[in-house]
Design a protein around this motif. Structure first.
Motif, PDB file in Angstrom:
ATOM      1  N   CYS A 245       0.825  -1.216   0.000  1.00 23.46           N
ATOM      2  CA  CYS A 245       0.000   0.000   0.000  1.00 23.46           C
ATOM      3  C   CYS A 245       0.862   1.271   0.000  1.00 23.46           C
ATOM      4  CB  CYS A 245      -0.901   0.003   1.225  1.00 23.46           C
ATOM      5  SG  CYS A 245      -1.923   1.476   1.297  1.00 23.46           S
ATOM      6  N   CYS A 315      -6.237   6.364   1.158  1.00 27.87           N
ATOM      7  CA  CYS A 315      -6.313   5.328   0.130  1.00 27.87           C
ATOM      8  C   CYS A 315      -6.426   6.074  -1.185  1.00 27.87           C
ATOM      9  CB  CYS A 315      -7.537   4.438   0.344  1.00 27.87           C
ATOM     10  SG  CYS A 315      -7.897   3.373  -1.079  1.00 27.87           S
ATOM     11  N   VAL A 316      -5.624   5.669  -2.170  1.00 26.52           N
ATOM     12  CA  VAL A 316      -5.647   6.392  -3.444  1.00 26.52           C
ATOM     13  C   VAL A 316      -6.237   5.534  -4.569  1.00 26.52           C
ATOM     14  CG1 VAL A 316      -3.797   7.978  -2.836  1.00 26.52           C
ATOM     15  CG2 VAL A 316      -3.222   5.774  -3.878  1.00 26.52           C
ATOM     16  N   CYS A 318      -5.301   2.470  -5.744  1.00 27.84           N
ATOM     17  CA  CYS A 318      -4.417   1.742  -6.674  1.00 27.84           C
ATOM     18  C   CYS A 318      -4.900   0.308  -6.890  1.00 27.84           C
ATOM     19  CB  CYS A 318      -2.976   1.744  -6.163  1.00 27.84           C
ATOM     20  SG  CYS A 318      -2.725   0.849  -4.621  1.00 27.84           S
ATOM     21  N   GLY A 319      -5.546  -0.281  -5.866  1.00 29.95           N
ATOM     22  CA  GLY A 319      -6.062  -1.649  -5.980  1.00 29.95           C
ATOM     23  C   GLY A 319      -5.025  -2.721  -5.714  1.00 29.95           C
ATOM     24  N   CYS A 321      -3.802  -3.783  -2.870  1.00 35.70           N
ATOM     25  CA  CYS A 321      -4.192  -4.662  -1.753  1.00 35.70           C
ATOM     26  C   CYS A 321      -5.195  -5.702  -2.235  1.00 35.70           C
ATOM     27  CB  CYS A 321      -4.757  -3.849  -0.588  1.00 35.70           C
ATOM     28  SG  CYS A 321      -6.150  -2.806  -1.033  1.00 35.70           S
TER      29      CYS A 321
HETATM   30  S1  SF4 Z   1      -6.313   0.444  -2.852  1.00 29.52           S
HETATM   31 FE1  SF4 Z   1      -5.423  -0.680  -1.137  1.00 29.52          FE
HETATM   32  S2  SF4 Z   1      -3.212  -0.615  -1.501  1.00 29.52           S
HETATM   33 FE2  SF4 Z   1      -4.115   0.995  -2.788  1.00 29.52          FE
HETATM   34  S3  SF4 Z   1      -4.052   2.843  -1.535  1.00 29.52           S
HETATM   35 FE3  SF4 Z   1      -6.064   1.904  -1.169  1.00 29.52          FE
HETATM   36  S4  SF4 Z   1      -5.774   0.632   0.640  1.00 29.52           S
HETATM   37 FE4  SF4 Z   1      -3.729   1.116  -0.158  1.00 29.52          FE
END
Ligand code: SF4
Ligand code: SF4
Length: 344
Positions: A245, A315-316, A318-319, A321
């Protein structure tokens, strides 16, 4: 906003010039994945990736680093170890730049962290707009399709050329010294907007079924929801969701003595709140002993505790996780949508 244009036929020479004058880190293709690493030749640099397996945070917060060295005799002496070698980070997507911007604020808060901040100051960031979308990404819904700061240059692939937005004076100097450019026209700028909205539209297919600003409120009365236990029953406590992450930054600090018992060093290394011993304290007490409590904590951290500091989710979208979790329980989209459904 200042836009320039680099013809693709001149791009390799630009990269080569950077390599000849700087340490360049960028995205490389490896065994079907995309990973950041040292770029030694222009053809190694990949700019059409969907998402890297690991975010670029390792460049500012390494997995393991020495914070200081100390000597106990005759008096206690501590010498900080600060690394700030200049480097170029080439090929960072806007959602990862948004994550870096958030981390900049976190590490500058309270007592500023010189180890992080000096590395950050030493970096020149060349962003690139995504050309494709990873299957589990939802960055468009997280307001991370574009960023207005946090980069020195930002590239958009518009077919025969790259349009380059200049973000800082350092970025302008880099272009002037090492690239063959010409000013972008209004038509080029319009094409850039079109390409950006097309890719953002594709990404918008995944996202929250309600406004993300409602997530802190949702969490405020979800502490006892059975969903935490249900989902955490499948959790392997592997910590992958933390390690991949871009907005996770927890670490553990340790002092180690040399064999002479007079010298030693203090190091820190990445930690993750999903790991069993994350919340174990000196007395041996573990105040998040159960998987459900650790699993729940991660979502409270991203959607409530850090929201209060950043005025945004940590959380940005990105996916990473979601793609990295074997039992597929780490995806914020699935979790928060389900939580909202249970609330009704
Ligand atoms: S999608 Fe998951 S890995 Fe990506 S920023 Fe959000 S919590 Fe973190
Ligand atoms: S939620 Fe998934 S990735 Fe995270 S610790 Fe549990 S099993 Fe691993």
């Amino acid at each position: 906003m200042e836009l320039q244009l680099i013809e693709k036929s001149d791009h390799d020479q630009f990269v080569q010039n950077l390599i000849s004058n700087y340490q360049v880190e960028g995205v490389k293709r490896k065994d079907g994945s995309f990973l950041y690493g040292s770029i030694k030749a222009p053809e190694e640099l990949c700019l059409d990736f969907d998402c890297t397996a690991i975010p670029p945070r390792k460049y500012f917060l390494p997995p393991k680093e020495t914070l200081l060295q100390f000597a106990l005799t005759p008096d206690l002496e501590a010498t900080p170890v600060i690394e700030n070698d200049p480097f170029i980070l080439f090929g960072v997507h806007p959602y990862d730049i948004k994550a870096i911007n958030q981390m900049d604020r976190v590490f500058a808060r309270g007592v500023p962290d010189p180890h992080y901040l000096k590395r950050r100051e030493a970096a020149l960031i060349i962003g690139v707009d995504p050309a494709t979308v990873a299957p589990r990404s939802f960055w468009a819904d997280m307001g991370a399709s574009t960023v207005s700061e946090g980069f020195d240059l930002m590239l958009t692939d518009v077919g025969e050329d790259f349009i380059v937005e200049i973000g800082t004076n350092k970025g302008r100097t880099l272009l002037e010294e090492y690239a063959k450019t010409r000013p972008a026209t209004r038509d080029d700028a319009r094409e850039r907007v079109k390409i950006r909205s097309r890719i953002s539209h594709i990404c918008k297919k995944r996202g929250f079924a309600f406004p993300k600003r409602e997530i802190p409120k949702l969490l405020e009365h979800s502490w006892k929801e059975p969903l935490w236990e249900e989902r955490a029953g499948k959790c392997l406590s592997c910590g992958t969701c933390n390690l991949v992450c871009p907005t996770c930054y927890c670490f553990d600090v340790q002092d180690d003595m040399d064999l002479d018992l007079a010298h030693g060093e203090r190091t820190r290394r990445w930690d993750g709140c999903l790991l069993h011993d994350f919340a174990t304290v000196a007395t041996g007490e573990n105040f998040r002993e159960t998987r459900a409590s650790r699993y729940r904590h991660r979502f409270y951290r991203k959607g409530l505790y850090l929201f209060k500091i950043l005025d945004d989710m940590a959380c940005v979208g990105c996916g990473r996780c979601a793609s990295g979790c074997l039992p597929d329980i780490a995806d914020p989209v699935n979790l928060f949508n389900k939580l909202r459904e249970e609330e009704k």
